[in-house]
Structure formats: structure tokens, C-alpha cells
Design a protein around this motif. Structure first.
Motif, PDB file in Angstrom:
ATOM      1  N   PHE A   1      61.737 -18.643 -30.169  1.00  0.00           N
ATOM      2  CA  PHE A   1      62.975 -19.056 -29.491  1.00  0.00           C
ATOM      3  C   PHE A   1      64.119 -19.184 -30.484  1.00  0.00           C
ATOM      4  N   TRP A   2      63.868 -19.754 -31.656  1.00  0.00           N
ATOM      5  CA  TRP A   2      64.928 -19.896 -32.656  1.00  0.00           C
ATOM      6  C   TRP A   2      65.409 -18.532 -33.130  1.00  0.00           C
ATOM      7  N   LYS A   3      64.515 -17.599 -33.227  1.00  0.00           N
ATOM      8  CA  LYS A   3      64.868 -16.262 -33.713  1.00  0.00           C
ATOM      9  C   LYS A   3      65.550 -15.407 -32.638  1.00  0.00           C
ATOM     10  N   HIS A   4      65.073 -15.513 -31.387  1.00  0.00           N
ATOM     11  CA  HIS A   4      65.523 -14.588 -30.343  1.00  0.00           C
ATOM     12  C   HIS A   4      66.365 -15.225 -29.243  1.00  0.00           C
ATOM     13  N   GLY A   5      66.483 -16.539 -29.235  1.00  0.00           N
ATOM     14  CA  GLY A   5      67.334 -17.206 -28.248  1.00  0.00           C
ATOM     15  C   GLY A   5      66.641 -17.432 -26.910  1.00  0.00           C
ATOM     16  N   ASP A   6      67.458 -17.606 -25.869  1.00  0.00           N
ATOM     17  CA  ASP A   6      66.968 -17.922 -24.524  1.00  0.00           C
ATOM     18  C   ASP A   6      66.077 -16.801 -24.003  1.00  0.00           C
ATOM     19  N   MET A   7      64.961 -17.206 -23.352  1.00  0.00           N
ATOM     20  CA  MET A   7      64.009 -16.201 -22.871  1.00  0.00           C
ATOM     21  C   MET A   7      63.244 -16.697 -21.654  1.00  0.00           C
ATOM     22  N   PHE A   8      62.740 -15.726 -20.918  1.00  0.00           N
ATOM     23  CA  PHE A   8      61.730 -15.968 -19.901  1.00  0.00           C
ATOM     24  C   PHE A   8      60.370 -15.850 -20.589  1.00  0.00           C
ATOM     25  N   ILE A   9      59.335 -16.384 -19.978  1.00  0.00           N
ATOM     26  CA  ILE A   9      57.998 -16.314 -20.591  1.00  0.00           C
ATOM     27  C   ILE A   9      57.583 -14.863 -20.795  1.00  0.00           C
ATOM     28  N   ARG A  10      57.879 -13.993 -19.839  1.00  0.00           N
ATOM     29  CA  ARG A  10      57.486 -12.579 -19.998  1.00  0.00           C
ATOM     30  C   ARG A  10      58.204 -11.941 -21.194  1.00  0.00           C
ATOM     31  N   ASP A  11      59.443 -12.373 -21.482  1.00  0.00           N
ATOM     32  CA  ASP A  11      60.156 -11.881 -22.667  1.00  0.00           C
ATOM     33  C   ASP A  11      59.467 -12.362 -23.936  1.00  0.00           C
ATOM     34  N   LEU A  12      59.046 -13.602 -23.907  1.00  0.00           N
ATOM     35  CA  LEU A  12      58.369 -14.205 -25.049  1.00  0.00           C
ATOM     36  C   LEU A  12      57.116 -13.419 -25.423  1.00  0.00           C
ATOM     37  N   LEU A  13      56.381 -12.990 -24.416  1.00  0.00           N
ATOM     38  CA  LEU A  13      55.144 -12.226 -24.648  1.00  0.00           C
ATOM     39  C   LEU A  13      55.398 -10.926 -25.408  1.00  0.00           C
ATOM     40  N   ASN A  14      56.574 -10.342 -25.234  1.00  0.00           N
ATOM     41  CA  ASN A  14      56.900  -9.087 -25.922  1.00  0.00           C
ATOM     42  C   ASN A  14      56.928  -9.225 -27.440  1.00  0.00           C
ATOM     43  N   TYR A  15      57.118 -10.437 -27.938  1.00  0.00           N
ATOM     44  CA  TYR A  15      57.213 -10.654 -29.380  1.00  0.00           C
ATOM     45  C   TYR A  15      55.860 -10.945 -30.038  1.00  0.00           C
ATOM     46  N   TYR A  16      54.811 -11.024 -29.260  1.00  0.00           N
ATOM     47  CA  TYR A  16      53.471 -11.237 -29.807  1.00  0.00           C
ATOM     48  C   TYR A  16      52.830  -9.900 -30.155  1.00  0.00           C
ATOM     49  N   ASP A  17      52.051  -9.908 -31.230  1.00  0.00           N
ATOM     50  CA  ASP A  17      51.271  -8.730 -31.595  1.00  0.00           C
ATOM     51  C   ASP A  17      50.086  -8.591 -30.650  1.00  0.00           C
ATOM     52  N   ASP A  18      49.559  -7.381 -30.566  1.00  0.00           N
ATOM     53  CA  ASP A  18      48.347  -7.150 -29.779  1.00  0.00           C
ATOM     54  C   ASP A  18      47.138  -7.683 -30.542  1.00  0.00           C
ATOM     55  N   PRO A  19      46.183  -8.246 -29.921  1.00  0.00           N
ATOM     56  CA  PRO A  19      46.122  -8.521 -28.487  1.00  0.00           C
ATOM     57  C   PRO A  19      47.007  -9.720 -28.139  1.00  0.00           C
ATOM     58  N   LYS A  20      47.861  -9.539 -27.151  1.00  0.00           N
ATOM     59  CA  LYS A  20      48.790 -10.578 -26.738  1.00  0.00           C
ATOM     60  C   LYS A  20      48.034 -11.708 -26.037  1.00  0.00           C
ATOM     61  N   PRO A  21      48.516 -12.941 -26.196  1.00  0.00           N
ATOM     62  CA  PRO A  21      47.880 -14.041 -25.468  1.00  0.00           C
ATOM     63  C   PRO A  21      48.133 -13.882 -23.970  1.00  0.00           C
ATOM     64  N   HIS A  22      47.332 -14.530 -23.174  1.00  0.00           N
ATOM     65  CA  HIS A  22      47.480 -14.477 -21.722  1.00  0.00           C
ATOM     66  C   HIS A  22      48.777 -15.201 -21.323  1.00  0.00           C
ATOM     67  N   TYR A  23      49.426 -14.713 -20.288  1.00  0.00           N
ATOM     68  CA  TYR A  23      50.663 -15.300 -19.778  1.00  0.00           C
ATOM     69  C   TYR A  23      50.497 -16.810 -19.569  1.00  0.00           C
ATOM     70  N   ASN A  24      49.401 -17.217 -18.942  1.00  0.00           N
ATOM     71  CA  ASN A  24      49.197 -18.642 -18.642  1.00  0.00           C
ATOM     72  C   ASN A  24      49.075 -19.491 -19.905  1.00  0.00           C
ATOM     73  N   THR A  25      48.516 -18.922 -20.953  1.00  0.00           N
ATOM     74  CA  THR A  25      48.396 -19.642 -22.221  1.00  0.00           C
ATOM     75  C   THR A  25      49.772 -19.937 -22.791  1.00  0.00           C
ATOM     76  N   VAL A  26      50.623 -18.918 -22.799  1.00  0.00           N
ATOM     77  CA  VAL A  26      51.983 -19.093 -23.317  1.00  0.00           C
ATOM     78  C   VAL A  26      52.774 -20.030 -22.403  1.00  0.00           C
ATOM     79  N   ALA A  27      52.596 -19.883 -21.091  1.00  0.00           N
ATOM     80  CA  ALA A  27      53.290 -20.750 -20.140  1.00  0.00           C
ATOM     81  C   ALA A  27      52.911 -22.217 -20.363  1.00  0.00           C
TER      82      ALA A  27
END
Length: 122
Positions: free
Chosen positions: A16-42
Motif C-alpha cells: 500500500f505504501w508503495k502503490h497507494g490506494d487499492m482493491f484487494i484484487r489489485d493487491l494480489l497482482n503485486y504478489y509473486d506466484d504462487p499468489k496467496p488466496h484472495y481470502n487470505t489477503v482479505a
């Protein structure tokens, strides 16, 4: 003093500090593969919101999240906690520790003194 974040929470806040305001789905784009599950990040985002590190604004049927605490504020608070806990609130003790451990040399100490003098003049 603000709460200390868990490692995974710090990772989320760093995004968030690096990329600013985001939706959770946007946040997932910044994770390396294998990406965490949406619910985990949520869940992590929810905890950060409860701890007052993130705010949210409704956007359609979802929320956009934004930082309430700057990275500088967080790091400053964390550093102050360490200085308080381990150095009895003495910045002199901190600098002395770094000098004794040879983590800071004379040139770095002179640079630090120059910064302090410059800040006092302003």
C-alpha cells in the motif's frame, strides 16, 4: 505508540505504501506466484483495518483500501519502541552501540552530526 504488525501485515502495508490506494484484487497482482488466496489477503486487510492502519471507501459492491499511517510514521514508531525497550530512551546509547559494534564509522558519525546541526539551523 502504534501496534507492531505481523510480518505478513507489514508485507501488505508495504504494498500500500508503495502503490497507494487499492482493491484487494489489485493487491494480489503485486504478489509473486504462487499468489496467496484472495481470502487470505482479505483477512490480512481486515486486520489492518481493525488496527487502524488502513481505511476503506465503498466503490460499487466492493471497497477500495488506503493507508491511514505513513511508512515513515510506522518506522519511526517501531524505532522509538526499540530505543525505549533496549536503550532506556537514550539515542546516545544507540549511537554508542553502533560505534562499539563497528556498525558506524567516524565518517558516518560526522555526517550524522552535520545533519543534526543543519536541522537545528532550520
Amino acid at each position: 505508540m502504534m501496534k507492531k504488525l505481523a510480518t505478513k501485515e507489514e508485507e501488505v502495508m508495504t504494498l500500500f505504501w508503495k502503490h497507494g490506494d487499492m482493491f484487494i484484487r489489485d493487491l494480489l497482482n503485486y504478489y509473486d506466484d504462487p499468489k496467496p488466496h484472495y481470502n487470505t489477503v482479505a483477512t490480512q486487510v481486515k486486520f489492518l483495518e481493525e488496527k487502524k492502519f488502513l481505511g476503506r471507501r465503498p466503490m460499487g459492491n466492493t471497497f477500495q483500501y488506503y493507508p491511514l499511517i505513513s511508512e515513515k510514521e510506522y518506522k519511526g514508531s517501531a524505532l522509538n519502541a526499540v530505543i525505549s525497550q533496549y536503550f532506556n530512551n537514550s539515542y546516545t546509547s544507540v549511537v554508542s552501540h553502533f560505534i562499539e559494534e563497528e556498525a558506524m564509522d567516524l565518517d558516518e558519525l560526522r555526517e550524522l552530526i552535520d545533519q543534526i546541526e543543519k536541522n537545528r539551523k532550520n
